[in-house]
Scaffold this active site. Structure first.
Site, PDB file in Angstrom:
ATOM      1  N   GLU A 289     -68.385 -50.599  30.448  1.00 14.71           N
ATOM      2  CA  GLU A 289     -67.920 -50.940  28.966  1.00 14.71           C
ATOM      3  C   GLU A 289     -68.035 -52.430  28.652  1.00 14.71           C
ATOM      4  O   GLU A 289     -68.171 -52.747  27.610  1.00 14.71           O
ATOM      5  CB  GLU A 289     -66.656 -50.065  28.527  1.00 14.71           C
ATOM      6  CG  GLU A 289     -66.661 -49.088  27.661  1.00 14.71           C
ATOM      7  CD  GLU A 289     -65.210 -48.576  27.156  1.00 14.71           C
ATOM      8  OE1 GLU A 289     -64.199 -48.969  27.691  1.00 14.71           O
ATOM      9  OE2 GLU A 289     -65.494 -47.217  26.561  1.00 14.71           O
ATOM     10  N   HIS A 310     -74.755 -37.665  52.644  1.00 14.98           N
ATOM     11  CA  HIS A 310     -75.573 -36.365  52.739  1.00 14.98           C
ATOM     12  C   HIS A 310     -76.091 -35.994  51.538  1.00 14.98           C
ATOM     13  O   HIS A 310     -76.473 -34.774  51.102  1.00 14.98           O
ATOM     14  CB  HIS A 310     -74.347 -35.333  53.547  1.00 14.98           C
ATOM     15  CG  HIS A 310     -74.147 -35.945  54.841  1.00 14.98           C
ATOM     16  ND1 HIS A 310     -74.757 -35.481  55.873  1.00 14.98           N
ATOM     17  CD2 HIS A 310     -73.098 -36.882  55.173  1.00 14.98           C
ATOM     18  CE1 HIS A 310     -74.089 -36.046  57.019  1.00 14.98           C
ATOM     19  NE2 HIS A 310     -73.392 -37.009  56.678  1.00 14.98           N
ATOM     20  N   LYS A 424     -68.658 -40.768  18.348  1.00 20.58           N
ATOM     21  CA  LYS A 424     -67.523 -40.412  17.569  1.00 20.58           C
ATOM     22  C   LYS A 424     -67.859 -40.054  16.215  1.00 20.58           C
ATOM     23  O   LYS A 424     -67.471 -39.048  15.687  1.00 20.58           O
ATOM     24  CB  LYS A 424     -66.463 -41.521  17.449  1.00 20.58           C
ATOM     25  CG  LYS A 424     -65.832 -41.535  18.955  1.00 20.58           C
ATOM     26  CD  LYS A 424     -64.229 -42.645  18.507  1.00 20.58           C
ATOM     27  CE  LYS A 424     -63.908 -42.977  20.107  1.00 20.58           C
ATOM     28  NZ  LYS A 424     -63.227 -44.351  19.929  1.00 20.58           N
TER      29      LYS A 424
HETATM   30  O1  PA5 Z   1     -61.345 -49.645  27.171  1.00 19.92           O
HETATM   31  C1  PA5 Z   1     -61.236 -49.205  26.154  1.00 19.92           C
HETATM   32  O2  PA5 Z   1     -60.768 -49.785  25.137  1.00 19.92           O
HETATM   33  C2  PA5 Z   1     -61.367 -47.608  25.813  1.00 19.92           C
HETATM   34  O3  PA5 Z   1     -61.857 -46.933  26.925  1.00 19.92           O
HETATM   35  C3  PA5 Z   1     -60.145 -46.814  25.406  1.00 19.92           C
HETATM   36  O4  PA5 Z   1     -59.095 -47.267  26.584  1.00 19.92           O
HETATM   37  C4  PA5 Z   1     -60.287 -45.636  25.243  1.00 19.92           C
HETATM   38  O5  PA5 Z   1     -61.176 -45.030  24.365  1.00 19.92           O
HETATM   39  C5  PA5 Z   1     -59.277 -44.755  24.797  1.00 19.92           C
HETATM   40  O6  PA5 Z   1     -58.614 -45.464  23.585  1.00 19.92           O
HETATM   41  P1  PA5 Z   1     -57.003 -45.204  23.063  1.00 19.92           P
HETATM   42  O7  PA5 Z   1     -56.090 -46.046  24.086  1.00 19.92           O
HETATM   43  O8  PA5 Z   1     -56.974 -45.983  21.817  1.00 19.92           O
HETATM   44  O9  PA5 Z   1     -56.954 -43.768  22.728  1.00 19.92           O
END
Ligand code: PA5
Length: 449
Positions: A289, A310, A424
């Site tokens: 990310e 394996h 989303k």
């Molecule tokens: O690293 C990030 O920001 C994302 O992976 C969020 O943690 C994830 O989308 C969950 O978001 P939230 O805590 O707002 O529900």
């Protein structure tokens, strides 16, 4: 105890020339400084950089008190609801520290997770289980609006209220969310849940050392003080004033950037301890990310060895040469098993009699590293002493720091995740969420075509 970053196998085969490595001194040190003085991209989300040093005794006492209160309810199961950065850190630490069979041995409470998928069977089976258990919930969402955890919480909150009555259910729910905004914050205020705040300037994937990770880890019975101490010590070891030559985060960031520049587009995080499986999942999210944007970034993958030797071992040895590996090596397992002599020796293993199982594991590790380097897969090795809270705290902060530096080296903002919104938007359009009418019409048009 420090993290040993060993690039010998990356260097020996000419993957990283020492001369090129040296040229990274200035850029890596500069990027590290930019994280500290907030002069780089995404500077609103750098709260994690000094976070370990800002954690005080009162905060830790408060988390420990909450853990004590919840544990005093003699719960069998603690359900932690969250996804992405609101899930993976706690899962990684708890798995790495827990007995591999703790659930079957009856260790309590079992920490189970929900809201990290939308599998109907998963939620239904969890509900079945909870009918026969004493339980409580921690719901975590920074935005407070993420669909997966919101859906799971709606269902499980109702079950909890049906089971215990409203007032007792409220005392069994803890919410971790934004200080001011989001549906979860509104709900928590309305219902009167015990609430913890995720700092504004700490993004989800950098939040394991906030209540996002610490509550579940404390309730699981682990030492959050030692975890934080490990992170504090690693913050010192990777501070802005620590020169490149002594700074493991700068060195790891430089090594992986050089390999990326040479066409090694996939980094595989390797472990030889199955308990580290979810540490790799956490790492995949952190790096994927943070770096994967603007058409750039190393693709983070992971394997559990020797299991995956394996399966994926064949590809790694002989497939496309776009890979490098980073091996997390645990020097000392917490348990010891000696291999016994067998009179018949039908399995021909007597040559190992008297040796530890870990000795075999270490020879598998070394043999694999040599084989993969021979197969043109550079190897970086990170050694930690053992799997305990202190070492995991170090490892977490080390990877976070190196990730920030790495993102700056490829000139992306390592602290946003704009790409996550695309699915989303489509999902909401397909579901007919109010406010998405235009998107709904457009996406339905595309499906018909
Ligand atoms: O690293 C990030 O920001 C994302 O992976 C969020 O943690 C994830 O989308 C969950 O978001 P939230 O805590 O707002 O529900």
């Amino acid at each position: 105890m420090k993290i040993i970053l060993d690039k010998a196998f990356a260097k020996a085969s000419g993957f990283i020339s020492p001369d090129v490595f040296k040229t990274y001194k200035n850029p890596a040190e500069e990027m590290n400084k930019a994280l500290h003085n907030k002069s780089g991209r995404g500077s609103d989300f750098l709260g994690w950089v000094n976070l370990p040093n800002e954690i005080d005794n009162a905060f830790l006492n408060n988390i420990e008190e909450t853990a004590k209160t919840i544990r005093a309810k003699k719960i069998d199961v603690y359900v932690v609801i969250g996804i992405g950065g609101s899930y993976l850190g706690a899962k990684a630490v708890i798995d790495a520290l827990s007995d591999s069979f703790s659930h079957l041995k009856g260790d309590k409470p079992a920490i189970l997770f929900a809201g990290h998928n939308i599998g109907e069977d998963y939620i239904a089976e969890l509900r079945d289980l909870l009918k026969t258990k004493e339980w409580a919930i921690c719901v975590i969402s920074k935005s407070g609006t993420t669909t997966e955890p919101a859906l799971a919480f709606r269902i499980l909150k109702q079950d909890l209220e049906d089971r215990y009555g409203k007032a007792e259910a409220v005392s069994r729910i803890c919410a971790v969310t934004d200080a001011k905004k989001g549906a979860l914050k509104t709900l928590a205020n309305e219902e009167g849940y015990k609430t913890y705040i995720i700092p504004d300037d700490v993004g989800g994937r950098y939040s394991v050392l906030t209540p996002v990770g610490l509550i579940a880890i404390a309730i699981a019975g682990f030492d959050i003080r030692a975890l934080v101490k490990g992170a504090q010590d690693m913050a010192k070891a990777t501070a802005a004033e620590v020169a490149f030559e002594k700074n493991p985060a700068c060195q790891y960031a430089a090594a992986r950037h050089i390999l990326y520049s040479e066409g090694k587009k996939i980094e595989i995080l390797v472990n030889y301890q199955p308990k580290l499986h979810f540490m790799s999942e956490w790492w995949k999210q952190l790096y994927g990310e943070s770096e994967g944007k603007n058409g750039k970034g190393i693709f983070p993958a992971a394997v559990d060895f020797s299991t995956d030797l394996h399966s994926m071992g064949q590809y790694i040895q002989e497939g496309e040469r776009i890979l490098f590996e980073t091996v997390i090596s645990v020097a000392n397992p917490n348990r010891e098993i000696l291999i016994t002599e067998d009179k018949a020796n039908l399995d021909k293993l007597n040559f190992l009699a008297g040796k530890r199982v870990d000795y075999v594991n270490k020879m598998a590790e070394l043999g694999t590293q040599i084989a993969h380097v021979d197969g043109d897969v550079p190897n970086i090795r990170i050694e930690i002493d053992k799997l305990d809270e202190y070492n995991l705290g170090q490892l977490i902060y080390f990877f976070e720091k190196a990730c920030g530096i790495s993102g700056y080296l490829i000139n992306v903002n390592p602290f946003d995740q704009p790409g996550v919104e695309a699915y989303k938007k489509n999902m909401f359009a397909l579901l007919g969420k109010p406010g998405f009418e235009t998107e709904t019409a457009m996406i339905k048009g595309r499906i018909v075509k």
